[in-house]
Design an enzyme around this catalytic site. Structure first.
Site, PDB file in Angstrom:
ATOM      1  CB  CYS A   4      -6.292 -41.979  -8.943  1.00 53.37           C
ATOM      2  SG  CYS A   4      -7.699 -42.518  -7.937  1.00 53.37           S
ATOM      3  CB  CYS A   7      -9.175 -40.376 -11.005  1.00 56.19           C
ATOM      4  SG  CYS A   7      -9.169 -39.343  -9.522  1.00 56.19           S
ATOM      5  CG  ASP A  30     -15.475 -54.527  -5.462  1.00 59.36           C
ATOM      6  OD1 ASP A  30     -15.138 -53.656  -4.640  1.00 59.36           O
ATOM      7  OD2 ASP A  30     -14.682 -55.417  -5.876  1.00 59.36           O
ATOM      8  CG  HIS A  46      -7.948 -38.082  -6.015  1.00 57.11           C
ATOM      9  ND1 HIS A  46      -7.857 -39.431  -6.281  1.00 57.11           N
ATOM     10  CD2 HIS A  46      -7.046 -37.828  -5.031  1.00 57.11           C
ATOM     11  CE1 HIS A  46      -6.927 -39.966  -5.498  1.00 57.11           C
ATOM     12  NE2 HIS A  46      -6.426 -39.013  -4.727  1.00 57.11           N
ATOM     13  CG  ASN A  86     -12.012 -51.237   4.001  1.00 56.77           C
ATOM     14  OD1 ASN A  86     -12.594 -51.485   5.055  1.00 56.77           O
ATOM     15  ND2 ASN A  86     -12.098 -52.013   2.942  1.00 56.77           N
ATOM     16  CB  THR A  94      -6.406 -52.094  -1.756  1.00 50.77           C
ATOM     17  OG1 THR A  94      -7.748 -52.139  -2.234  1.00 50.77           O
ATOM     18  CG2 THR A  94      -6.207 -53.171  -0.712  1.00 50.77           C
ATOM     19  CG  HIS A  97     -10.853 -41.962  -5.736  1.00 46.50           C
ATOM     20  ND1 HIS A  97     -10.631 -41.127  -6.825  1.00 46.50           N
ATOM     21  CD2 HIS A  97     -12.154 -41.777  -5.400  1.00 46.50           C
ATOM     22  CE1 HIS A  97     -11.747 -40.458  -7.129  1.00 46.50           C
ATOM     23  NE2 HIS A  97     -12.692 -40.843  -6.271  1.00 46.50           N
ATOM     24  CG  HIS A  99     -13.450 -47.006  -2.211  1.00 47.18           C
ATOM     25  ND1 HIS A  99     -12.137 -46.588  -2.145  1.00 47.18           N
ATOM     26  CD2 HIS A  99     -13.467 -48.271  -1.726  1.00 47.18           C
ATOM     27  CE1 HIS A  99     -11.390 -47.572  -1.661  1.00 47.18           C
ATOM     28  NE2 HIS A  99     -12.177 -48.600  -1.383  1.00 47.18           N
ATOM     29  CG  HIS A 101     -16.352 -51.611   0.079  1.00 49.41           C
ATOM     30  ND1 HIS A 101     -15.818 -52.481  -0.838  1.00 49.41           N
ATOM     31  CD2 HIS A 101     -15.298 -50.886   0.552  1.00 49.41           C
ATOM     32  CE1 HIS A 101     -14.501 -52.305  -0.921  1.00 49.41           C
ATOM     33  NE2 HIS A 101     -14.162 -51.340  -0.075  1.00 49.41           N
TER      34      HIS A 101
END
Ligand code: 5GP
Ligand code: ZN
Length: 113
Positions: A4, A7, A30, A46, A86, A94, A97, A99, A101
């Site tokens: 990952c 991770c 990013d 995770h 997302n 995509t 894990h 997240h 934005h």
């Protein structure tokens, strides 16, 4: 979790440009920014996506949301920002894990693409 990417970023096996870190969370820039400010906020634990969250993660995620406002201030987003997670195939996630934005310093559009 093995293989990952986030991770590995959380464990500093892959370098990132860190904005904020504590024992539970990491915030970093990013790689392909979609706004003048575009950072990712992740739990170090995770969790694959919002879909995989359990009651056990309530304090972790509450803490993440509380910290998001502080990080936005740190980044000078006093005029507003957008927070996006997302999820899954339709959400075009995509990296599997969890997240968030955090995007700012430009006027966003709605609806999103
Ligand atoms: P998703 O498409 O899953 O919502 O978002 C994944 C995000 O992670 C993308 O915006 C992508 O640019 C970013 N990303 C993917 N790999 C890396 C990486 O190795 N380092 C950093 N800093 N960002 C990454
Ligand atoms: Zn992970």
């Amino acid at each position: 979790m093995a293989d990952c990417i986030f991770c590995k970023i959380a464990q500093k096996e892959i370098p990132s440009s860190v904005v904020y870190e504590d024992e539970n969370l990491l915030c970093f820039h990013d790689l392909e920014p979609q706004a003048p400010v575009h950072v990712l906020i992740i739990p170090k634990k995770h969790i694959a996506s919002l879909d995989a969250v359990t009651q056990e993660d309530a304090a972790l995620l509450g803490g993440l949301l509380l910290k998001t406002g502080e990080i936005a201030k740190l980044l000078g987003l006093e005029n507003g920002y957008r927070l996006v997670s997302n999820c899954g195939e339709d959400g075009l996630q995509t990296v599997r894990h969890l997240h968030f934005h955090l995007l700012g310093k430009r006027k966003m559009t709605w609806p999103p693409g």
